[in-house]
Write an enzyme that holds these catalytic residues in place. Sequence first.
Site: not given
Lengths: 428, 329
Positions: A180, A65, A306, A310
């Site tokens: 992806h 992040r 993965d 958050h």
Amino acid sequence: MRWHLQGGHVIDPACGRDGPADVWIADGHIVAVGTAPPEFTADRTLALDGRLVLPGLIDLAVRLREPGQEHKATIASELPAAAAGGITTLVCPPDTQPVVDSPAQIEYIQRSAAAVGGPRVEVLAALTVGLEGTALAEMAALRDGGCIGLSNGLRPVANTLVLRRALEYADTLGLTVHLHPLDPHLAADGCAHEGAVATRLGLPGIPRAAETAALAQILALVEQTGARVHICRLSTARGAHLLAQARAEGLPVSADVAVHQLFLTEDDLEGFDARCHVLPPARTAADRAALREAVASGLVQAVCSDHQPHDEDAKTAPFPQTEPGVSGLETLLALMLELVGQGVLDRPTAVAALTGGPATVLGLDRGALRPGAPADLTVVDPDTTWTLEAQNMRSRGRNTPFLGRRLRGRVTHTWVAGTLVYALEGGR
Amino acid sequence: MKPQSPVARPASLQLTPDGRLRHFLSIEGLPRALLEQILDTAESFANLGGPAVKKVPLLRGKTIVNLFFEASTRTRTTFELAAKRLSADVLNLNIGAAATVKGETLLDTLRNLEAMHTDMFVVRHADSGAAHFIARHAAPHVRVINAGDGRHAHPTQAMLDMFTIRRVKGAFEPLCVAIVGDILHSRVARSQIHALKTLGTGCVRVVAPRTLLPAEVETLGVEAHVDPETGLEEADVIIMLRLQRERMKGAFLPSEHEYFQRFGLTEERLRRARPDVIVMHPGPINRGVEIDSRVADGPRSVILRQVTYGIAVRMAVMSMALGTGTDAS
């Protein structure tokens, strides 16, 4: 520091080792495994009493992040979480803000990581400028800047000609492209597997064809160009089948799955549980079984966390408005050991998918405990049971559906280049 | 295997520990007896007074907020009327995109309104799960009624449809009900299906082109028909759904004209159903798109009765959720 790790059980699938062995470390490297080196004096001897000694884990997808979303997490907050999860090398995708499409961005991330210390950070750089899918990024400059490979993150390269050129140019430079398989038009505004549960909950669906159509297109381009491609985060049984065919034909493709895909299914969305909002979506029990089988057989050679930490707001909204992703660094190993306990995976296969497998994907000489190799190791107490609790997580992201779960097997020590970067408090 | 989830499931979120209605979020998970209680309570309100319905003092002193994040005239108006007839104070908030433009989260909006000592939120929102979300985060004394969330549920609309069917047809068991139109995007259809199945309806069909049928729709317990001629065969009840104009843009359909030709309810198509069939529509109607005016205004149509009954059903749900409904009869 010179270490003697005494009385552990070494599992090192790359070297074919699964049994009791001592390990000796000096000057940041493995000196010997099993047979004592001559005239070795350890600064510290650690008695392991049968605990597991593994090559340090390599995680192919970790969102730190930073830069750009420091309200979710930072390099400083996430590297200690990775170390606590036994991870010694992690790969971060280029979808930061700004995106990693210049050597300066790679340098920023690696310098910040070095300042924090702990796990090694490898950077995937952008395949296209700004991840916009139109112009090729300056791949040679990115390679010289130290990127480990290229990726367009979850952003599509919708124009197949651009994708073809990107694969060819990357191959020219010897760079692997991580893609992806997610068709942007079929995925549209979907947020759940298109099936019975999404139908009942009225959630816009993502059909399996969003994966298989994109995957078939990628595989056709690999066949055309011969470029080396890594397929990120498989989610469907049919996708695993297409991959198996491609591998049988000798195409240079590897693949990974996120560990939560080996656990979650569409049923976990019941009650609009945003913690199970992931992309690609959790699919059916049949898909999950096929993915487990693909890991067990070695078809899928890497399992990753993965990791997507958050802030609380990102998951506190009506389901379609929440952001997808799980904070996964601290449960990667324990969940894989749970699959071993259930008989889904044997222990060497589970370890290989976290060590030698991803090392091969990255083309790195890591993930094995060979004399002379950098001393990246993880020690695990396989019998410790513990409960994942938000307040005890080191990651700033507490967004995980596995909160409250009883887990078995816990990392007690992690070394990177011979330096102890994590030791469990109260651990032996 | 399954990660333990502390998140409340819909049924437990909607019901009090002793099985009474706390929130009304979706039909799914509610027992048949409770749906029948809603219908019976609505009957008692529908029978009040005749044309000039008198106010009842059941919710005097209560404050009800109509919290509409998505435009609506009919539903909001009937909720407002229902609340006023129960003597509640009503606050209408048409939030639209305004609050989100200002950066206020849904939770912020909720907290602000709770601070005004409100007792009930009637919520409409464009996202599936929004009413569940609000119910889960609201203060314990606050009740939540779902007035439509995304494609998920519109339970009061479904209950007023059930009320209409029961008034005209009596029992549900022998009925064959065909729901025709955009099932994929319809929260009304989903709630109707759950209500019809829970009330024991013999046969529930959905009729639509494949582009407007959700994946694995049979798992809801319905028959799927792509041919309206077979889908309407011997139907006792036909529910037509509104076709949104924007569906043409998403490549779901070629044109309104072709949709009407193939799926529109005409007098000719109506003849495939039983002679005593009733035709329903949640409104607003697109005449000449999903339904011919001669059918909409014809003798088999009960469309305007649905609107009238909407007030009684909403009065029933509001009074039950605020703990006073059972005294009404």
